[in-house]
Scaffold this active site. Structure first.
Site, PDB file in Angstrom:
ATOM      1  N   GLY A 161       0.825  -1.206   0.000  1.00 34.71           N
ATOM      2  CA  GLY A 161       0.000   0.000   0.000  1.00 34.71           C
ATOM      3  C   GLY A 161       0.851   1.244   0.000  1.00 34.71           C
ATOM      4  CG  ASN A 162      -0.418   4.608  -1.524  1.00 36.39           C
ATOM      5  OD1 ASN A 162      -1.126   5.424  -0.955  1.00 36.39           O
ATOM      6  ND2 ASN A 162      -0.837   3.908  -2.572  1.00 36.39           N
ATOM      7  NE  ARG A 163       3.882   7.816   5.226  1.00 34.85           N
ATOM      8  CZ  ARG A 163       4.908   8.465   5.739  1.00 34.85           C
ATOM      9  NH1 ARG A 163       6.126   8.071   5.449  1.00 34.85           N
ATOM     10  NH2 ARG A 163       4.714   9.503   6.523  1.00 34.85           N
ATOM     11  CB  SER A 164      -2.696   8.234  -0.431  1.00 35.67           C
ATOM     12  OG  SER A 164      -3.750   9.119  -0.681  1.00 35.67           O
TER      13      SER A 164
END
Ligand code: CTP
Length: 404
Positions: free
Chosen positions: A201-204
Protein backbone atom coordinates in the site's frame (compact mmCIF):
# COMPACT_ATOMS: atom_id res chain seq x y z
CA UNK A 1 -13.73 32.65 5.70
CA UNK A 2 -14.80 34.26 8.98
CA UNK A 3 -17.73 32.41 10.47
CA UNK A 4 -19.59 33.27 13.65
CA UNK A 5 -21.38 30.32 15.21
CA UNK A 6 -24.08 31.41 17.64
CA UNK A 7 -25.04 28.71 20.10
CA UNK A 8 -28.23 29.00 22.12
CA UNK A 9 -29.60 27.06 25.05
CA UNK A 10 -30.73 23.70 23.77
CA UNK A 11 -29.54 20.17 24.37
CA UNK A 12 -28.52 19.99 20.68
CA UNK A 13 -25.61 22.34 21.57
CA UNK A 14 -23.45 19.25 21.95
CA UNK A 15 -23.91 18.54 18.23
CA UNK A 16 -22.68 22.06 17.43
CA UNK A 17 -19.27 21.07 18.80
CA UNK A 18 -18.96 18.76 15.80
CA UNK A 19 -20.21 21.49 13.45
CA UNK A 20 -17.48 23.86 14.67
CA UNK A 21 -14.96 21.10 14.14
CA UNK A 22 -16.12 20.53 10.56
CA UNK A 23 -15.87 24.26 9.86
CA UNK A 24 -12.37 24.66 11.32
CA UNK A 25 -11.17 21.51 9.57
CA UNK A 26 -12.37 22.99 6.29
CA UNK A 27 -10.04 25.94 6.95
CA UNK A 28 -12.54 28.50 8.25
CA UNK A 29 -11.85 30.92 11.08
CA UNK A 30 -14.66 30.28 13.55
CA UNK A 31 -15.73 32.45 16.47
CA UNK A 32 -18.27 30.86 18.78
CA UNK A 33 -20.78 33.19 20.43
CA UNK A 34 -22.86 31.28 22.96
CA UNK A 35 -25.75 32.68 24.94
CA UNK A 36 -25.58 32.41 28.74
CA UNK A 37 -28.09 29.57 28.52
CA UNK A 38 -26.02 27.69 25.97
CA UNK A 39 -23.16 27.49 28.47
CA UNK A 40 -25.36 25.37 30.73
CA UNK A 41 -25.18 22.67 28.06
CA UNK A 42 -21.62 23.04 26.74
CA UNK A 43 -19.06 25.17 28.58
CA UNK A 44 -16.63 27.88 27.50
CA UNK A 45 -13.47 25.68 27.57
CA UNK A 46 -14.96 23.32 24.99
CA UNK A 47 -15.88 26.17 22.63
CA UNK A 48 -12.49 27.82 23.06
CA UNK A 49 -10.59 24.60 22.48
CA UNK A 50 -12.58 23.59 19.43
CA UNK A 51 -12.62 27.06 17.78
CA UNK A 52 -9.16 28.12 19.00
CA UNK A 53 -10.55 31.57 19.88
CA UNK A 54 -11.59 33.18 23.16
CA UNK A 55 -15.28 32.92 23.85
CA UNK A 56 -17.54 35.37 25.64
CA UNK A 57 -21.26 35.95 25.89
CA UNK A 58 -20.98 39.53 27.01
CA UNK A 59 -21.03 42.79 25.10
CA UNK A 60 -18.86 44.29 27.84
CA UNK A 61 -15.69 42.27 27.15
CA UNK A 62 -13.09 43.64 24.79
CA UNK A 63 -14.99 46.93 24.56
CA UNK A 64 -12.02 48.74 22.99
CA UNK A 65 -12.43 46.59 19.89
CA UNK A 66 -16.18 47.27 19.81
CA UNK A 67 -16.58 43.52 19.80
CA UNK A 68 -20.36 43.64 19.84
CA UNK A 69 -20.43 45.03 16.31
CA UNK A 70 -16.97 44.04 15.05
CA UNK A 71 -17.78 40.33 15.03
CA UNK A 72 -20.88 40.84 12.91
CA UNK A 73 -19.13 43.26 10.58
CA UNK A 74 -16.21 40.90 9.95
CA UNK A 75 -18.34 37.79 9.47
CA UNK A 76 -18.73 36.19 6.05
CA UNK A 77 -21.45 34.00 7.50
CA UNK A 78 -23.35 33.67 10.78
CA UNK A 79 -24.80 30.33 11.85
CA UNK A 80 -27.13 29.93 14.82
CA UNK A 81 -27.24 26.30 15.90
CA UNK A 82 -29.20 25.28 17.81
CA UNK A 83 -31.65 28.13 17.43
CA UNK A 84 -34.20 27.87 20.22
CA UNK A 85 -37.75 29.23 19.97
CA UNK A 86 -36.65 32.04 22.28
CA UNK A 87 -33.69 33.00 20.10
CA UNK A 88 -35.85 32.88 16.97
CA UNK A 89 -38.29 35.25 18.69
CA UNK A 90 -35.42 37.55 19.75
CA UNK A 91 -34.01 37.59 16.23
CA UNK A 92 -37.42 38.44 14.80
CA UNK A 93 -37.82 41.29 17.26
CA UNK A 94 -34.24 42.46 16.68
CA UNK A 95 -33.29 42.26 20.35
CA UNK A 96 -29.72 43.16 21.23
CA UNK A 97 -29.65 41.79 24.76
CA UNK A 98 -26.38 39.84 24.44
CA UNK A 99 -23.34 39.46 22.19
CA UNK A 100 -25.15 37.12 19.81
CA UNK A 101 -28.05 39.58 19.49
CA UNK A 102 -25.75 42.52 18.69
CA UNK A 103 -23.70 40.43 16.29
CA UNK A 104 -26.82 39.41 14.38
CA UNK A 105 -27.95 43.03 14.15
CA UNK A 106 -24.54 44.26 13.04
CA UNK A 107 -24.00 41.77 10.25
CA UNK A 108 -24.88 41.97 6.57
CA UNK A 109 -23.52 38.44 5.98
CA UNK A 110 -25.84 35.54 5.19
CA UNK A 111 -27.42 33.99 8.29
CA UNK A 112 -28.22 30.30 8.68
CA UNK A 113 -30.34 29.02 11.54
CA UNK A 114 -30.83 25.42 12.63
CA UNK A 115 -33.92 25.40 14.87
CA UNK A 116 -34.21 22.93 17.73
CA UNK A 117 -37.19 22.75 20.07
CA UNK A 118 -40.17 20.65 21.00
CA UNK A 119 -42.59 19.86 18.18
CA UNK A 120 -45.40 21.85 19.84
CA UNK A 121 -43.19 24.90 20.16
CA UNK A 122 -42.12 24.58 16.52
CA UNK A 123 -45.72 24.27 15.34
CA UNK A 124 -46.96 27.18 17.48
CA UNK A 125 -48.28 30.05 15.36
CA UNK A 126 -45.93 32.47 17.12
CA UNK A 127 -42.85 30.47 16.10
CA UNK A 128 -44.19 29.88 12.60
CA UNK A 129 -44.88 33.61 12.16
CA UNK A 130 -41.34 34.41 13.40
CA UNK A 131 -39.85 31.90 10.98
CA UNK A 132 -41.84 33.41 8.10
CA UNK A 133 -40.52 36.86 9.02
CA UNK A 134 -36.93 35.66 9.24
CA UNK A 135 -37.25 33.90 5.90
CA UNK A 136 -38.64 37.05 4.31
CA UNK A 137 -35.48 38.82 5.53
CA UNK A 138 -33.32 36.25 3.77
CA UNK A 139 -32.40 34.07 6.74
CA UNK A 140 -31.64 30.50 5.60
CA UNK A 141 -33.22 27.63 7.46
CA UNK A 142 -31.71 24.16 7.91
CA UNK A 143 -34.23 21.76 9.41
CA UNK A 144 -35.62 21.14 11.88
CA UNK A 145 -35.57 17.40 11.25
CA UNK A 146 -38.24 14.94 12.35
CA UNK A 147 -37.19 12.50 15.00
CA UNK A 148 -36.80 11.77 18.64
CA UNK A 149 -36.76 14.89 20.82
CA UNK A 150 -35.51 15.44 24.36
CA UNK A 151 -37.87 13.68 26.74
CA UNK A 152 -38.65 10.89 24.27
CA UNK A 153 -41.33 12.65 22.17
CA UNK A 154 -41.04 12.52 18.41
CA UNK A 155 -41.92 15.08 15.74
CA UNK A 156 -40.40 18.05 13.94
CA UNK A 157 -37.98 19.98 16.13
CA UNK A 158 -34.76 18.02 16.14
CA UNK A 159 -31.71 20.01 15.11
CA UNK A 160 -30.36 18.89 11.73
CA UNK A 161 -27.14 16.91 11.75
CA UNK A 162 -23.89 18.95 11.79
CA UNK A 163 -22.93 17.65 8.32
CA UNK A 164 -26.14 19.03 6.86
CA UNK A 165 -25.65 22.45 8.48
CA UNK A 166 -22.03 22.43 7.32
CA UNK A 167 -23.10 21.69 3.73
CA UNK A 168 -25.62 24.55 3.84
CA UNK A 169 -22.91 26.88 5.14
CA UNK A 170 -20.46 25.83 2.46
CA UNK A 171 -23.11 26.25 -0.22
CA UNK A 172 -23.70 29.85 0.87
CA UNK A 173 -20.00 30.69 0.96
CA UNK A 174 -19.14 29.22 -2.39
CA UNK A 175 -19.84 30.39 -5.94
CA UNK A 176 -21.84 27.80 -7.90
CA UNK A 177 -19.62 28.04 -10.94
CA UNK A 178 -19.44 24.23 -11.41
CA UNK A 179 -23.23 23.82 -11.53
CA UNK A 180 -24.26 21.30 -14.18
CA UNK A 181 -20.82 19.65 -14.39
CA UNK A 182 -20.48 15.92 -13.79
CA UNK A 183 -17.17 15.22 -12.13
CA UNK A 184 -15.28 12.16 -10.95
CA UNK A 185 -12.60 12.36 -8.30
CA UNK A 186 -10.47 9.48 -7.08
CA UNK A 187 -9.03 9.58 -3.58
CA UNK A 188 -6.97 7.49 -1.20
CA UNK A 189 -4.49 4.75 -1.92
CA UNK A 190 -4.96 1.34 -3.45
CA UNK A 191 -3.93 -1.81 -1.61
CA UNK A 192 -2.63 -4.79 -3.52
CA UNK A 193 -3.06 -8.03 -1.58
CA UNK A 194 -0.15 -10.34 -0.90
CA UNK A 195 -2.18 -12.81 1.15
CA UNK A 196 -5.49 -12.51 3.04
CA UNK A 197 -3.93 -10.29 5.73
CA UNK A 198 -1.13 -8.38 4.00
CA UNK A 199 -0.95 -5.88 1.22
CA UNK A 200 1.30 -3.48 -0.66
CA UNK A 201 0.00 0.00 0.00
CA UNK A 202 0.97 3.62 0.33
CA UNK A 203 0.50 6.47 2.77
CA UNK A 204 -2.24 8.41 1.01
CA UNK A 205 -5.00 9.40 3.45
CA UNK A 206 -7.43 10.51 0.74
CA UNK A 207 -7.78 13.97 2.28
CA UNK A 208 -6.86 15.87 -0.87
CA UNK A 209 -9.26 13.87 -3.05
CA UNK A 210 -12.04 14.24 -0.51
CA UNK A 211 -11.41 18.01 -0.35
CA UNK A 212 -11.62 18.15 -4.16
CA UNK A 213 -14.94 16.27 -4.12
CA UNK A 214 -16.35 18.47 -1.34
CA UNK A 215 -15.26 21.67 -3.08
CA UNK A 216 -16.79 20.52 -6.39
CA UNK A 217 -20.09 19.67 -4.70
CA UNK A 218 -20.13 22.98 -2.85
CA UNK A 219 -19.62 24.75 -6.19
CA UNK A 220 -22.60 22.94 -7.69
CA UNK A 221 -21.14 19.90 -9.47
CA UNK A 222 -22.51 16.36 -9.40
CA UNK A 223 -19.70 14.26 -8.00
CA UNK A 224 -18.67 10.63 -8.00
CA UNK A 225 -15.94 10.04 -5.42
CA UNK A 226 -14.05 6.81 -6.02
CA UNK A 227 -12.46 6.16 -2.65
CA UNK A 228 -9.65 3.68 -2.09
CA UNK A 229 -9.19 2.95 1.62
CA UNK A 230 -10.22 6.37 2.87
CA UNK A 231 -10.92 6.37 6.62
CA UNK A 232 -14.55 6.98 7.42
CA UNK A 233 -13.91 10.26 9.27
CA UNK A 234 -12.09 11.63 6.21
CA UNK A 235 -14.78 10.31 3.86
CA UNK A 236 -17.42 12.03 6.00
CA UNK A 237 -16.01 15.38 4.91
CA UNK A 238 -17.36 14.68 1.42
CA UNK A 239 -20.85 13.97 2.71
CA UNK A 240 -23.10 16.08 0.52
CA UNK A 241 -26.35 15.36 -1.36
CA UNK A 242 -24.48 15.71 -4.70
CA UNK A 243 -21.64 13.33 -3.85
CA UNK A 244 -21.92 9.61 -4.53
CA UNK A 245 -19.14 7.57 -2.98
CA UNK A 246 -17.85 4.32 -4.49
CA UNK A 247 -15.41 2.38 -2.38
CA UNK A 248 -12.69 0.37 -4.08
CA UNK A 249 -9.70 -1.64 -2.89
CA UNK A 250 -7.17 -2.50 -5.58
CA UNK A 251 -5.85 -0.63 -8.62
CA UNK A 252 -7.87 -2.99 -10.83
CA UNK A 253 -11.11 -2.18 -8.95
CA UNK A 254 -10.31 1.52 -9.08
CA UNK A 255 -9.72 1.26 -12.82
CA UNK A 256 -13.15 -0.32 -13.43
CA UNK A 257 -14.95 2.23 -11.23
CA UNK A 258 -13.14 5.14 -12.89
CA UNK A 259 -13.82 3.90 -16.43
CA UNK A 260 -17.53 3.52 -15.59
CA UNK A 261 -17.84 6.97 -14.07
CA UNK A 262 -15.59 8.66 -16.67
CA UNK A 263 -17.78 7.62 -19.61
CA UNK A 264 -20.12 10.55 -18.94
CA UNK A 265 -17.93 12.85 -16.88
CA UNK A 266 -17.02 16.41 -17.81
CA UNK A 267 -14.03 16.51 -15.45
CA UNK A 268 -11.88 13.74 -13.99
CA UNK A 269 -9.41 14.36 -11.18
CA UNK A 270 -7.12 11.46 -10.31
CA UNK A 271 -5.97 12.26 -6.81
CA UNK A 272 -5.68 8.63 -5.69
CA UNK A 273 -2.25 7.11 -5.18
CA UNK A 274 -2.44 4.05 -7.38
CA UNK A 275 -0.01 1.21 -6.83
CA UNK A 276 2.20 0.85 -9.89
CA UNK A 277 2.71 -2.85 -9.17
CA UNK A 278 0.83 -5.74 -7.59
CA UNK A 279 2.01 -9.13 -6.40
CA UNK A 280 1.96 -11.56 -9.30
CA UNK A 281 0.22 -14.15 -7.11
CA UNK A 282 -2.07 -13.65 -4.14
CA UNK A 283 -1.63 -16.46 -1.60
CA UNK A 284 -4.94 -18.08 -0.74
CA UNK A 285 -3.91 -18.56 2.89
CA UNK A 286 -1.78 -16.43 5.16
CA UNK A 287 1.92 -16.87 4.42
CA UNK A 288 3.68 -18.36 7.44
CA UNK A 289 7.31 -18.88 8.35
CA UNK A 290 6.63 -22.60 8.57
CA UNK A 291 6.44 -22.49 4.79
CA UNK A 292 9.95 -21.03 4.75
CA UNK A 293 11.40 -17.55 4.68
CA UNK A 294 9.76 -15.21 2.19
CA UNK A 295 12.69 -13.55 0.45
CA UNK A 296 10.92 -12.10 -2.57
CA UNK A 297 7.55 -11.07 -3.90
CA UNK A 298 7.20 -11.17 -7.67
CA UNK A 299 5.39 -8.14 -9.01
CA UNK A 300 3.49 -7.34 -12.18
CA UNK A 301 2.76 -3.84 -13.43
CA UNK A 302 -0.69 -2.33 -12.95
CA UNK A 303 -2.26 -0.45 -15.80
CA UNK A 304 -1.89 3.32 -15.68
CA UNK A 305 -5.48 4.27 -14.96
CA UNK A 306 -5.34 7.97 -15.79
CA UNK A 307 -3.36 7.38 -18.99
CA UNK A 308 -6.05 4.84 -19.95
CA UNK A 309 -8.78 7.41 -19.35
CA UNK A 310 -6.91 9.97 -21.48
CA UNK A 311 -6.51 7.37 -24.25
CA UNK A 312 -10.23 6.53 -24.09
CA UNK A 313 -10.99 10.21 -24.45
CA UNK A 314 -8.76 10.48 -27.54
CA UNK A 315 -10.57 7.48 -29.00
CA UNK A 316 -13.88 9.35 -28.66
CA UNK A 317 -15.14 7.47 -25.59
CA UNK A 318 -15.83 10.58 -23.51
CA UNK A 319 -18.08 13.63 -23.58
CA UNK A 320 -16.78 16.52 -25.72
CA UNK A 321 -14.48 18.82 -23.84
CA UNK A 322 -13.73 16.37 -21.03
CA UNK A 323 -10.94 17.70 -18.79
CA UNK A 324 -8.54 15.32 -17.07
CA UNK A 325 -6.31 16.26 -14.14
CA UNK A 326 -3.61 14.02 -12.68
CA UNK A 327 -1.50 14.39 -9.58
CA UNK A 328 2.14 13.72 -8.96
CA UNK A 329 3.63 13.42 -5.52
CA UNK A 330 7.34 14.12 -5.88
CA UNK A 331 10.12 13.97 -3.33
CA UNK A 332 12.58 16.04 -5.43
CA UNK A 333 13.24 19.17 -3.42
CA UNK A 334 14.69 21.20 -6.31
CA UNK A 335 11.71 23.11 -7.73
CA UNK A 336 13.07 23.28 -11.31
CA UNK A 337 13.83 19.57 -11.47
CA UNK A 338 10.41 18.82 -10.00
CA UNK A 339 8.71 21.00 -12.60
CA UNK A 340 10.63 19.35 -15.44
CA UNK A 341 9.64 15.90 -14.27
CA UNK A 342 6.05 17.08 -13.96
CA UNK A 343 6.05 18.39 -17.53
CA UNK A 344 7.26 15.05 -18.84
CA UNK A 345 4.71 13.21 -16.72
CA UNK A 346 1.82 15.35 -17.95
CA UNK A 347 2.72 14.66 -21.56
CA UNK A 348 3.27 10.97 -20.98
CA UNK A 349 -0.14 10.60 -19.35
CA UNK A 350 -1.94 12.76 -21.93
CA UNK A 351 -3.77 14.81 -19.30
CA UNK A 352 -4.68 18.50 -19.40
CA UNK A 353 -3.40 19.51 -15.99
CA UNK A 354 -0.95 17.95 -13.58
CA UNK A 355 -0.92 19.05 -9.94
CA UNK A 356 2.53 18.44 -8.49
CA UNK A 357 2.98 18.29 -4.78
CA UNK A 358 6.06 18.01 -2.71
CA UNK A 359 5.72 14.92 -0.55
CA UNK A 360 8.10 15.59 2.32
CA UNK A 361 7.81 15.62 6.09
CA UNK A 362 5.83 18.88 6.16
CA UNK A 363 3.66 18.47 3.10
CA UNK A 364 1.62 15.94 1.25
CA UNK A 365 0.81 12.49 2.53
CA UNK A 366 -0.93 12.18 5.90
CA UNK A 367 -0.63 15.93 6.44
CA UNK A 368 -3.42 18.45 6.85
CA UNK A 369 -1.61 20.93 4.61
CA UNK A 370 -0.44 20.65 1.06
CA UNK A 371 1.51 22.75 -1.44
CA UNK A 372 1.11 22.32 -5.18
CA UNK A 373 1.93 23.74 -8.58
CA UNK A 374 -0.37 23.11 -11.51
CA UNK A 375 1.25 22.42 -14.86
CA UNK A 376 -0.85 23.16 -17.94
CA UNK A 377 -0.86 22.26 -21.64
CA UNK A 378 2.34 23.95 -22.80
CA UNK A 379 4.20 23.10 -19.64
CA UNK A 380 3.43 26.47 -18.08
CA UNK A 381 2.66 26.78 -14.39
CA UNK A 382 -1.02 27.79 -14.53
CA UNK A 383 -1.70 27.81 -10.82
CA UNK A 384 -0.19 27.26 -7.42
CA UNK A 385 -1.50 26.99 -3.91
CA UNK A 386 -0.44 26.11 -0.43
CA UNK A 387 -2.41 25.74 2.74
CA UNK A 388 -5.21 23.46 3.78
CA UNK A 389 -6.18 20.70 1.39
CA UNK A 390 -9.48 22.56 0.86
CA UNK A 391 -7.57 25.71 -0.20
CA UNK A 392 -5.53 23.60 -2.59
CA UNK A 393 -8.76 22.06 -3.92
CA UNK A 394 -10.13 25.54 -4.58
CA UNK A 395 -7.04 26.42 -6.64
CA UNK A 396 -7.28 23.21 -8.65
CA UNK A 397 -10.95 23.78 -9.52
CA UNK A 398 -10.12 27.40 -10.43
CA UNK A 399 -7.44 26.08 -12.81
CA UNK A 400 -9.90 23.56 -14.29
CA UNK A 401 -12.39 26.37 -14.91
CA UNK A 402 -9.64 28.40 -16.58
CA UNK A 403 -8.77 25.70 -19.12
CA UNK A 404 -12.33 24.57 -19.89
N1 CTP B 1 -1.79 6.85 -11.75
C1 CTP B 1 -2.71 6.02 -12.35
N2 CTP B 1 -2.45 4.69 -12.46
C2 CTP B 1 -1.30 4.17 -12.01
C3 CTP B 1 -0.34 5.01 -11.39
C4 CTP B 1 -0.61 6.35 -11.27
O1 CTP B 1 -3.75 6.50 -12.77
N3 CTP B 1 -1.09 2.86 -12.14
C5 CTP B 1 -2.08 8.29 -11.66
C6 CTP B 1 -2.13 8.85 -10.26
O2 CTP B 1 -3.43 8.79 -9.76
C7 CTP B 1 -1.70 10.29 -10.46
C8 CTP B 1 -0.76 10.20 -11.65
O3 CTP B 1 -1.07 8.97 -12.30
O4 CTP B 1 -2.77 11.12 -10.83
C9 CTP B 1 0.69 10.25 -11.34
O5 CTP B 1 1.05 9.26 -10.43
P1 CTP B 1 2.58 8.95 -10.14
O6 CTP B 1 2.65 7.79 -9.22
O7 CTP B 1 3.28 10.21 -9.77
O8 CTP B 1 3.04 8.59 -11.59
P2 CTP B 1 3.76 7.34 -12.17
O9 CTP B 1 3.19 7.11 -13.52
O10 CTP B 1 3.71 6.21 -11.21
O11 CTP B 1 5.22 7.89 -12.39
P3 CTP B 1 6.58 7.62 -11.59
O12 CTP B 1 6.44 6.33 -10.88
O13 CTP B 1 7.58 7.63 -12.67
O14 CTP B 1 6.72 8.80 -10.67
Amino acid sequence: MNIVVGVTGGIAAYKTVHLVRLLTKAGHDVTVVPTEDALRFVGTPTWEAISRHPVTTSVHDDVAKVRHVALGQAADLVIVAPATANTIASMTAGLASDLLGTTLLATVAPVVIAPAMHAEMWRHPATQANIATLRSRGVHLVGPAEGELAGGDTGPGRMSEPEEIFAAAEALLTPRDLAGLRVVVSAGGTREPIDPVRFLGNRSSGRQGVALAAEAAARGADVVLVAAHVESDVRAMAKHPSVRIENVGTAAELSVAMADAAADADVIIMAAAVADYRPARVAEHKLTKEQGVLDRIDLVENEDVVAGLAAARSAGGAPDGQTIVAFAAETLTDADERRERARRKRERKGVDLLAVNLADAEHGFERADNAIEIIGADGAVVGEASGSKREVATAIWDAVQMVR
